[in-house]
Design an enzyme around this catalytic site. Structure first.
Site, PDB file in Angstrom:
ATOM      1  CD  GLU A 437      -3.105  -0.245  -0.161  1.00 15.05           C
ATOM      2  OE1 GLU A 437      -2.965   0.919  -0.565  1.00 15.05           O
ATOM      3  OE2 GLU A 437      -3.904  -1.048  -0.671  1.00 15.05           O
TER       4      GLU A 437
HETATM    5  C1  LIG Z   1       3.402  -9.736   0.643  1.00 18.25           C
HETATM    6  C2  LIG Z   1       3.066  -8.697  -0.361  1.00 18.25           C
HETATM    7  C3  LIG Z   1       1.739  -8.446  -0.670  1.00 18.25           C
HETATM    8  C4  LIG Z   1       1.404  -7.505  -1.639  1.00 18.25           C
HETATM    9  N1  LIG Z   1       0.089  -7.341  -2.026  1.00 18.25           N
HETATM   10  C5  LIG Z   1      -0.203  -6.607  -3.112  1.00 18.25           C
HETATM   11  C6  LIG Z   1      -1.519  -6.602  -3.684  1.00 18.25           C
HETATM   12  O1  LIG Z   1      -2.447  -7.223  -3.155  1.00 18.25           O
HETATM   13  N2  LIG Z   1      -1.728  -5.901  -4.815  1.00 18.25           N
HETATM   14  C7  LIG Z   1      -0.741  -5.208  -5.447  1.00 18.25           C
HETATM   15  O2  LIG Z   1      -0.996  -4.618  -6.482  1.00 18.25           O
HETATM   16  N3  LIG Z   1       0.523  -5.177  -4.927  1.00 18.25           N
HETATM   17  C8  LIG Z   1       0.809  -5.855  -3.799  1.00 18.25           C
HETATM   18  N4  LIG Z   1       2.083  -5.862  -3.286  1.00 18.25           N
HETATM   19  C9  LIG Z   1       3.110  -5.050  -3.924  1.00 18.25           C
HETATM   20  C10 LIG Z   1       3.507  -3.845  -3.082  1.00 18.25           C
HETATM   21  O3  LIG Z   1       2.479  -2.895  -3.069  1.00 18.25           O
HETATM   22  C11 LIG Z   1       4.837  -3.314  -3.643  1.00 18.25           C
HETATM   23  O4  LIG Z   1       5.829  -4.248  -3.304  1.00 18.25           O
HETATM   24  C12 LIG Z   1       5.173  -1.929  -3.106  1.00 18.25           C
HETATM   25  O5  LIG Z   1       4.296  -0.973  -3.628  1.00 18.25           O
HETATM   26  C13 LIG Z   1       6.610  -1.519  -3.411  1.00 18.25           C
HETATM   27  O6  LIG Z   1       6.926  -1.703  -4.757  1.00 18.25           O
HETATM   28  P1  LIG Z   1       8.241  -2.513  -5.151  1.00 18.25           P
HETATM   29  O7  LIG Z   1       8.234  -3.789  -4.412  1.00 18.25           O
HETATM   30  O8  LIG Z   1       8.333  -2.572  -6.628  1.00 18.25           O
HETATM   31  O9  LIG Z   1       9.428  -1.647  -4.575  1.00 18.25           O
HETATM   32  P2  LIG Z   1      10.145  -0.422  -5.319  1.00 18.25           P
HETATM   33  O10 LIG Z   1       9.115   0.497  -5.875  1.00 18.25           O
HETATM   34  O11 LIG Z   1      11.181  -0.937  -6.238  1.00 18.25           O
HETATM   35  O12 LIG Z   1      10.838   0.318  -4.092  1.00 18.25           O
HETATM   36  C14 LIG Z   1      12.117  -0.071  -3.585  1.00 18.25           C
HETATM   37  C15 LIG Z   1      12.598   1.015  -2.601  1.00 18.25           C
HETATM   38  O13 LIG Z   1      12.742   2.265  -3.295  1.00 18.25           O
HETATM   39  C16 LIG Z   1      11.988   3.268  -2.644  1.00 18.25           C
HETATM   40  N5  LIG Z   1      11.399   4.173  -3.641  1.00 18.25           N
HETATM   41  C17 LIG Z   1      10.837   3.843  -4.829  1.00 18.25           C
HETATM   42  N6  LIG Z   1      10.361   4.942  -5.427  1.00 18.25           N
HETATM   43  C18 LIG Z   1      10.629   5.981  -4.610  1.00 18.25           C
HETATM   44  C19 LIG Z   1      10.359   7.377  -4.665  1.00 18.25           C
HETATM   45  N7  LIG Z   1       9.724   7.926  -5.690  1.00 18.25           N
HETATM   46  N8  LIG Z   1      10.772   8.143  -3.618  1.00 18.25           N
HETATM   47  C20 LIG Z   1      11.407   7.606  -2.558  1.00 18.25           C
HETATM   48  N9  LIG Z   1      11.666   6.290  -2.455  1.00 18.25           N
HETATM   49  C21 LIG Z   1      11.276   5.486  -3.470  1.00 18.25           C
HETATM   50  C22 LIG Z   1      10.896   2.540  -1.873  1.00 18.25           C
HETATM   51  O14 LIG Z   1      10.442   3.307  -0.762  1.00 18.25           O
HETATM   52  C23 LIG Z   1      11.619   1.267  -1.464  1.00 18.25           C
HETATM   53  O15 LIG Z   1      12.327   1.497  -0.277  1.00 18.25           O
HETATM   54  C24 LIG Z   1       2.432  -6.762  -2.283  1.00 18.25           C
HETATM   55  C25 LIG Z   1       3.764  -6.987  -1.942  1.00 18.25           C
HETATM   56  C26 LIG Z   1       4.088  -7.955  -1.026  1.00 18.25           C
HETATM   57  C27 LIG Z   1       5.537  -8.224  -0.747  1.00 18.25           C
END
Ligand SMILES: Cc1cc2nc3c(=O)[nH]c(=O)nc-3n(C[C@H](O)[C@H](O)[C@H](O)COP(=O)(O)OP(=O)(O)OC[C@H]3O[C@@H](n4cnc5c(N)ncnc54)[C@H](O)[C@@H]3O)c2cc1C
Length: 592
Positions: A437
């Site tokens: 989220e």
């Molecule tokens: C167990 C689990 C359940 C989930 N359930 C759902 C679901 O039901 N539906 C769904 O759609 N998704 C779901 N997700 C996905 C989840 O919402 C994403 O993992 C999350 O939004 C982060 O995206 P990412 O993993 O690609 O990390 P990234 O976006 O790659 O982020 C990596 C790091 O970079 C930082 N970062 C990235 N962009 C910025 C920025 N602009 N400014 C500052 N810092 C930044 C982040 O804060 C983080 O620390 C789930 C994930 C998990 C692990």
């Protein structure tokens, strides 16, 4: 064994926030404190007797992928049936589709109970609720008629399907395609990390999928939202053919093992049939409408795990005898709760959890006032405050709950590090809450960019003025409540000067503000939590409510501890906000 903190929940709802006054809003006219109390009591029974006993076995067994679909851990399906029969999915949804409207803080209280008892279980109803909310606000009449009654009852569940491998925080990168075909679309694409994307609870699962219609603009302005049922639904509401929706695998992950995190494939041949919600290219906007409640819900689930971790740690500490506590005289067989440091750890857990709960409920109250208050000016002010508070609830409560769960392990010593006691599960389970989220980084960007930036800090300045005025009007007497109020006022002054510094930085050099966005968010949560606990202490000192004397005493002590041991971190955070940006920005990424 989990015990629902009913006295505390009622204190926050009735005495701290006066939630019963919401009955003056026509949409909540049926609500009263008695209604709230009986809902919580019933929910507590299910949480304690059905969900909590499944928590550890569910963690050990986990959900399983099979070629025919995901199987849930033993007992989960039956528990879900009980949940549905009890009408729990209906709580907090629109009565037009079979729901029961209650104030948001009551819904949050109930979600807390499920989350404390079994976070993995709680996630499925939470996501269904998000999908229901989206359809209530943005669905067409036909879509609402076809899907909402069965989703509101829990007969079908819902998901939120956003993430793709290259599109996590940056949803503008979404590639899943939607090709128009008559009155519907055909979707093609793979989504990852979809919570409860598949399971054996129900006959149907209604996916809310973000995708890009062929030819749509690039980036966030070209994304639309679609309903993609696992099984197609005939116009009369009966189930039709199987749609091209498949769970191709589930993730092996750190925690919430009983909650399947699915890799989903939409369309392997002709494409998955999807129905567009609202207008093309406004999908992210629609998602954002329901984001406030979803983010609030994650904040709640995090401190819910913190509460459970605290209960477990306190119970363990009361039984563990080790070392001779200083000042214990001849009584050398005393439990570790007599060591000052163990008491400090437990009080940190307890006070942080209580502050998180109060903050979450207060934010929920703003959403109710924004939606239901008869006066437009009150609605507008509450919306601005709710919008301001949501990223703080999401990020501060989740970061704090991670610390709380980790302290829970520390209280156990070595027994916390091994799986036998269950303390480690809370650390593993709660870890996800700062990530999904929207990560803490994304929430902090939202707070300083969209919330503080949009109105140049006006909503925060208004909150600061209200907190100060309210505390100034209290009669704390002498002793602990007075000291607690004074400390809260000092925290408010620090937040005020940090806000001023942030707003001026944002205008001159936005990257300077972004470099300290997380410390600023933490400062906000810490101080607003301190204000709510100080108010709680004064109310408890008056002791006019239904709670017991011991409860009120404990409330006063806990708030005092927070003021003396936790809130002083505000000084350091305010300094970071005012002076810390350069130290981040002067380091080139490749030199870290
Ligand atoms: C167990 C689990 C359940 C989930 N359930 C759902 C679901 O039901 N539906 C769904 O759609 N998704 C779901 N997700 C996905 C989840 O919402 C994403 O993992 C999350 O939004 C982060 O995206 P990412 O993993 O690609 O990390 P990234 O976006 O790659 O982020 C990596 C790091 O970079 C930082 N970062 C990235 N962009 C910025 C920025 N602009 N400014 C500052 N810092 C930044 C982040 O804060 C983080 O620390 C789930 C994930 C998990 C692990």
């Amino acid at each position: 064994m989990y015990r629902a903190p009913l006295e505390e929940l009622r204190f926050v709802l009735e005495e701290l926030l006066g939630t019963g006054q919401l009955a003056a809003c026509p949409a909540l006219a049926d609500y009263s404190d008695e209604v709230g109390a009986s809902i919580l009591e019933e929910a507590a029974r299910l949480a304690e007797t059905v969900l909590d006993p499944l928590n550890r076995p569910g963690d050990r067994e986990g959900a399983r992928w099979t070629p025919d679909g995901v199987s849930t851990a033993k007992g989960f399906k039956e528990a879900y049936q009980q949940f549905v029969t009890g009408g729990w999915q209906q709580l907090g949804t629109d009565p037009r589709f079979g729901g029961q409207r209650v104030p948001q803080p009551v819904s949050s209280g109930v979600q807390e109970l499920w989350g404390s008892a079994n976070l993995a279980f709680q996630l499925c109803p939470m996501l269904t609720h998000g999908a229901v909310h989206t359809l209530e606000l943005c669905g067409s009449e036909t879509q609402q008629r076809l899907f909402l009654p069965k989703m509101t009852s829990g007969e079908w569940t819902g998901t939120m399907v956003l993430t793709e491998p290259q599109a996590g925080s940056d949803l503008g990168q979404i590639r899943t395609r939607a090709v128009p075909e008559g009155d519907h679309y055909r979707l093609f694409g793979q989504k990852i990390f979809i919570t409860w994307g598949d399971h054996d609870y129900t006959d149907n699962i209604i996916h809310m999928v973000l995708a890009r219609i062929d030819g749509a603009p690039a980036g966030t302005k070209g994304i639309s939202l679609f309903i993609v049922p696992k099984v197609l639904v005939n116009p009369d509401g009966s189930l039709g053919e199987r749609n091209e929706v498949r769970c191709v695998s589930i993730e092996h992950k750190l925690g919430i093992h009983a909650s399947p995190t699915c890799v989903m494939e939409y369309g392997h041949d002709r494409g998955a049939v999807g129905y567009r919600i609202g207008e093309p290219n406004r999908g992210l906007e629609y998602m954002f409408i329901m984001m406030n409640t979803a983010r609030l819900a994650v904040g709640v689930q995090s401190y819910a795990v913190g509460e459970r971790a605290f209960q477990q740690a306190a119970e363990y500490a009361r039984g563990r005898v080790q070392g001779k506590p200083a000042g214990a005289g001849n009584a050398d067989r005393l439990p570790i709760t007599h060591h000052p440091d163990v008491r400090r750890m437990l009080l940190t857990m307890k006070s942080s959890t209580e502050a998180s709960r109060a903050l979450s409920f207060y934010a929920g109250l703003q959403l109710d006032l924004a939606a239901y208050h008869p006066e437009a000016a009150v609605r507008a002010a509450a919306q601005a405050r709710g919008d301001l508070l949501i990223p703080i609830v999401k990020a501060w409560c989740t970061e704090t709950a991670n610390e709380v769960a980790a302290i829970g392990v520390q209280v156990h010593g070595g027994m916390g590090y091994i799986e036998e006691t269950g303390a480690a599960q809370y650390v593993r389970d709660v870890r996800i809450t700062t990530i999904y989220e929207g990560t803490t980084g994304i929430q902090s960007n939202d707070l300083i960019g969209r919330k503080i930036g949009r109105d140049r800090g006006a909503a925060m300045v208004a909150l600061i003025a209200d907190m100060r005025r309210e505390l100034g009007g209290l009669q704390p007497g002498e002793g602990a409540p007075r000291e607690t109020c004074d400390a809260a006022q000092q925290g408010i002054a620090l937040l005020e000067s940090a806000t001023r510094s942030l707003v001026s930085n944002m205008a001159a050099a936005p990257e300077r503000a972004l470099a300290v966005a997380v410390p600023y968010l933490r400062l906000s949560g810490l101080v607003i939590g301190g204000w709510l606990l100080a108010k709680s202490a004064v109310i408890a000192a008056a002791g006019r409510g239904a709670a017991g004397k011991d409860f009120y005493q404990s409330k006063i002590h806990t708030a005092h501890f927070y003021a003396r041991h936790v809130l002083p971190q505000a000084l350091g955070l305010a300094k970071v906000v005012e002076e810390g940006a350069s130290s981040v920005l002067e380091t080139e990424p490749e030199r870290i």
